[in-house]
Write a protein that holds these residues in place. Sequence first.
Motif, PDB file in Angstrom:
ATOM      1  N   GLU A   1       1.089  -1.358  -0.164  1.00  0.00           N
ATOM      2  CA  GLU A   1      -0.013  -0.171   0.180  1.00  0.00           C
ATOM      3  C   GLU A   1       0.883   1.191   0.075  1.00  0.00           C
ATOM      4  O   GLU A   1       0.548   2.393  -0.729  1.00  0.00           O
ATOM      5  CB  GLU A   1      -0.883   0.035   1.204  1.00  0.00           C
ATOM      6  N   ARG A   2       1.871   1.172   0.842  1.00  0.00           N
ATOM      7  CA  ARG A   2       2.820   2.272   0.825  1.00  0.00           C
ATOM      8  C   ARG A   2       3.633   2.596  -0.242  1.00  0.00           C
ATOM      9  O   ARG A   2       3.794   3.881  -0.844  1.00  0.00           O
ATOM     10  CB  ARG A   2       3.817   2.178   2.232  1.00  0.00           C
ATOM     11  N   VAL A   3       4.159   1.471  -0.827  1.00  0.00           N
ATOM     12  CA  VAL A   3       4.666   1.557  -2.299  1.00  0.00           C
ATOM     13  C   VAL A   3       3.909   2.202  -3.393  1.00  0.00           C
ATOM     14  O   VAL A   3       4.118   3.283  -4.057  1.00  0.00           O
ATOM     15  CB  VAL A   3       5.193  -0.013  -2.915  1.00  0.00           C
ATOM     16  N   VAL A   4       2.533   1.861  -3.476  1.00  0.00           N
ATOM     17  CA  VAL A   4       1.641   2.554  -4.371  1.00  0.00           C
ATOM     18  C   VAL A   4       1.282   3.741  -3.913  1.00  0.00           C
ATOM     19  O   VAL A   4       1.351   4.525  -4.874  1.00  0.00           O
ATOM     20  CB  VAL A   4       0.167   1.552  -4.353  1.00  0.00           C
ATOM     21  N   ALA A   5       1.332   3.902  -2.631  1.00  0.00           N
ATOM     22  CA  ALA A   5       0.868   5.416  -2.183  1.00  0.00           C
ATOM     23  C   ALA A   5       2.236   6.341  -2.373  1.00  0.00           C
ATOM     24  O   ALA A   5       2.131   7.606  -3.185  1.00  0.00           O
ATOM     25  CB  ALA A   5       0.535   5.735  -0.655  1.00  0.00           C
ATOM     26  N   ASN A   6       3.344   5.711  -2.219  1.00  0.00           N
ATOM     27  CA  ASN A   6       4.646   6.546  -2.287  1.00  0.00           C
ATOM     28  C   ASN A   6       4.436   6.891  -4.069  1.00  0.00           C
ATOM     29  O   ASN A   6       5.132   7.730  -4.503  1.00  0.00           O
ATOM     30  CB  ASN A   6       5.723   5.870  -2.261  1.00  0.00           C
ATOM     31  N   GLN A   7       4.387   5.881  -4.612  1.00  0.00           N
ATOM     32  CA  GLN A   7       4.212   5.983  -6.437  1.00  0.00           C
ATOM     33  C   GLN A   7       3.224   7.039  -6.863  1.00  0.00           C
ATOM     34  O   GLN A   7       3.864   7.762  -7.565  1.00  0.00           O
ATOM     35  CB  GLN A   7       4.149   4.748  -7.089  1.00  0.00           C
ATOM     36  N   LYS A   8       2.252   6.889  -6.202  1.00  0.00           N
ATOM     37  CA  LYS A   8       1.197   7.951  -6.807  1.00  0.00           C
ATOM     38  C   LYS A   8       1.645   9.580  -6.358  1.00  0.00           C
ATOM     39  O   LYS A   8       1.497  10.396  -7.256  1.00  0.00           O
ATOM     40  CB  LYS A   8       0.005   7.531  -5.847  1.00  0.00           C
ATOM     41  N   HIS A   9       2.250   9.623  -4.993  1.00  0.00           N
ATOM     42  CA  HIS A   9       2.846  11.095  -4.591  1.00  0.00           C
ATOM     43  C   HIS A   9       3.969  11.356  -5.593  1.00  0.00           C
ATOM     44  O   HIS A   9       3.837  12.339  -6.061  1.00  0.00           O
ATOM     45  CB  HIS A   9       3.195  10.826  -3.295  1.00  0.00           C
ATOM     46  N   LEU A  10       4.806  10.220  -5.837  1.00  0.00           N
ATOM     47  CA  LEU A  10       5.776  10.607  -6.754  1.00  0.00           C
ATOM     48  C   LEU A  10       5.381  11.101  -7.963  1.00  0.00           C
ATOM     49  O   LEU A  10       5.598  12.075  -8.528  1.00  0.00           O
ATOM     50  CB  LEU A  10       6.734   9.437  -6.815  1.00  0.00           C
TER      51      LEU A  10
END
Length: 507
Positions: free
Chosen positions: A137-146
Amino acid sequence: MSAVTRAQAPFIEQMLPPEVYRQAVDQADLAISITDAKANILFANDAFTRVTGYSKEEIVGKNESMLSNHTTPTDLYKVMWSDLSAQKPWSGKLLNRRKDGELYLAELSISPVVDATGKTTHFLGMHRNITELHRLERVVANQKHLIESVVDAAPVAFALLDPTGRVILDNQEYKKLVTDLRVKEPAHVVLDSLMPAWREALAENPQQLVVSNREARVDRAAGRARWLSMTSSVIDMHSDCADSYFCAAGQPGLLLVIADVSNLREEQERARASALQAVLAEEERTAAIREGLSAAIFRLEEPMNVMSSAISVLQRRDPASAAMLQQALSGSREHMESLRQVIPQSPQEIVVSVNMNEILRDVLEVSTPRLLAAGIIVDWQPAATLPAILGRPLQLRMLFKALVDNAIEAMNIKGWKRRELSLTSALNGDCIVVSVLDSGPGIPQDWRYKAFEPFFTAKGGSGKHIGTGLSRAQQVVADHGGIIDLDESPSGGCAAIVEFRVDGDPI
Ligand code: FAD
C-alpha cells in the motif's frame, strides 16, 4: 450463529460435535486467541503461534499485551477498551513484536463473549500479519505521490478524461488554466475548439481524438487571447469495481497534455500584424483610387449623356455642330474607356478556412493607434470559440476594418463625449454573428438602406454620420453568403450587424 436460537443450539451440536469446532478453530489460517476478561490468554491456535513465534506453552496464561511493541498510541488502546467494555466488537491495526524481535503490523479484530447473565467473560481475538500488504500500500501511495509530484511540477497542463468526458485527474498547471481562463474545464474548451464532435468520438472510439501539437486559440473578454497546444493519447484505465476482479475489464481514458504557447504565438502575431497593416494600407489605397476613379467616371457619364441627347436634337437642325459634338463625345468616351482600363483591381484571393475571432482581433490590432488617438474605449467580447468558416481573409479584414473606421469617424467629432466601441462575436445556431456598435450620433432610419448604395455619402451633410465604403462592405458580405444590417445601438449610435452561415451557404 446470531440467527441461531438457544433451542436450536443442541440440535446443531448434535450435527456438529464440539471437537470439530475446536479442530476448525485450531487449524484456521488466522491467528485466533481466546482470553479472559483481563486479556490473559487462555487459548491460542496454531496460526497464532506461527504469526507471533510463541509456542502455546509460552503464550497461554500471559496477557495479550506481551505482543505489544509499546509504540501503538495509547489513545488507540483507550478506544479499544472503551468499545470492549461496552460489549462492542473492535477492530484496528496495532504494531506487534514477534518472539524473535521482528515487528509486524497486525490487523486485529476482538469480540467480547457475553454469558447468559450479560457479563463479559472472555474475548475472542483474531489477527493477521498485514506487514506486506501495508508495504505494498505504501509503495503504491509513494508511487502515486511521486507521479503526482512529477506531474504537478511539469510546466504543461495534464487532464485525464473518462469516456463521459469527466476530468478525473489533473495537475497544478491545469488548475492554473481554470483560474486564468475562468472556465470550469479548459480541456473541454480546447476540445470544443479543435474537434467539436469530441464527446461522441470519446464515447465511441477515442483513438479518433489522438492528435499531436494541435493549437487552439481561446479568446477572453478581458486579457489577451491564449494559444494552447494540445497533444492527446488514449490510455487504458483498469476498473476498480468488484465485478472486474476476475477479468482485466477497463475503459479507455483520454490523456490531454496542454501547453500554453501564447508567448510564442504573440511574437508571431506581432510580426504578422505589422505585415498585415502594410497589406491593408495598400489595399485601402488601391480601393480609394478605384472608388475615386469609379465615382469620377460615374459623374462624367451624366454630361456625356446630355451631350448625346443634344447631338440627337442638333442632327437635323445643325448637322455640322452635331458632327463636331459627336467627335468631342467620341473622344471623351475613348478617354473614359482608358480611364476605366487603369482602375486598379485587387488581386483575387483564394478561399481558405477562417477563424472570425482572429480576423476581428487583427482588425482591432491594426486599428489600435486610431482608437487610442480618438480616445475610444473598446469593449471586445469574442465568443470563447468559433467554428472556422470558408472565406477570403483579406476581404473580411477590409470589411470589418471599414466598419470600425466608420465607427471611429462617427465618434471622433469635436466635443463628442461618449466614445465607446463594442465588438462582439457570437455563435447563434448555424450562424456567426459579429456586431460593431458605436456610441456616435447614429444613422437616421431612412438613410440605412441608402448607405449601401455605391458612391452614397452623407459626410458634411446633416451632421448625422453615415459610413463610407459600405457598398464595398456589403459586396464582401454577399460574396461570403452573409448579410449586413444597420441599426441603432443601445447608446443611440450605429449598430452594424454582420451574419455568416457556418456552412458557407447563403443566408
Ligand atoms: P495496558 O496497561 O494493558 O493498557 C493500556 C490502557 O488500556 C489502560 O490505560 C486502560 O485504559 C486500557 N485497558 C487495559 N486493559 C483494560 C481492561 N481490561 N479493561 C478496560 N481497559 C483496559 N494489544 C497489542 O498490543 N497487540 C495485540 O495483538 C493484542 N491483542 C489483544 C487480543 C485480545 C483478545 C484482547 C482482549 C486484547 C489485546 N490487546 C493487544 C490489548 C492488550 O491487552 C493491551 O491492552 C495492550 O497491549 C496495551 O498494553 P499495555 O501494557 O501498553 O497497557
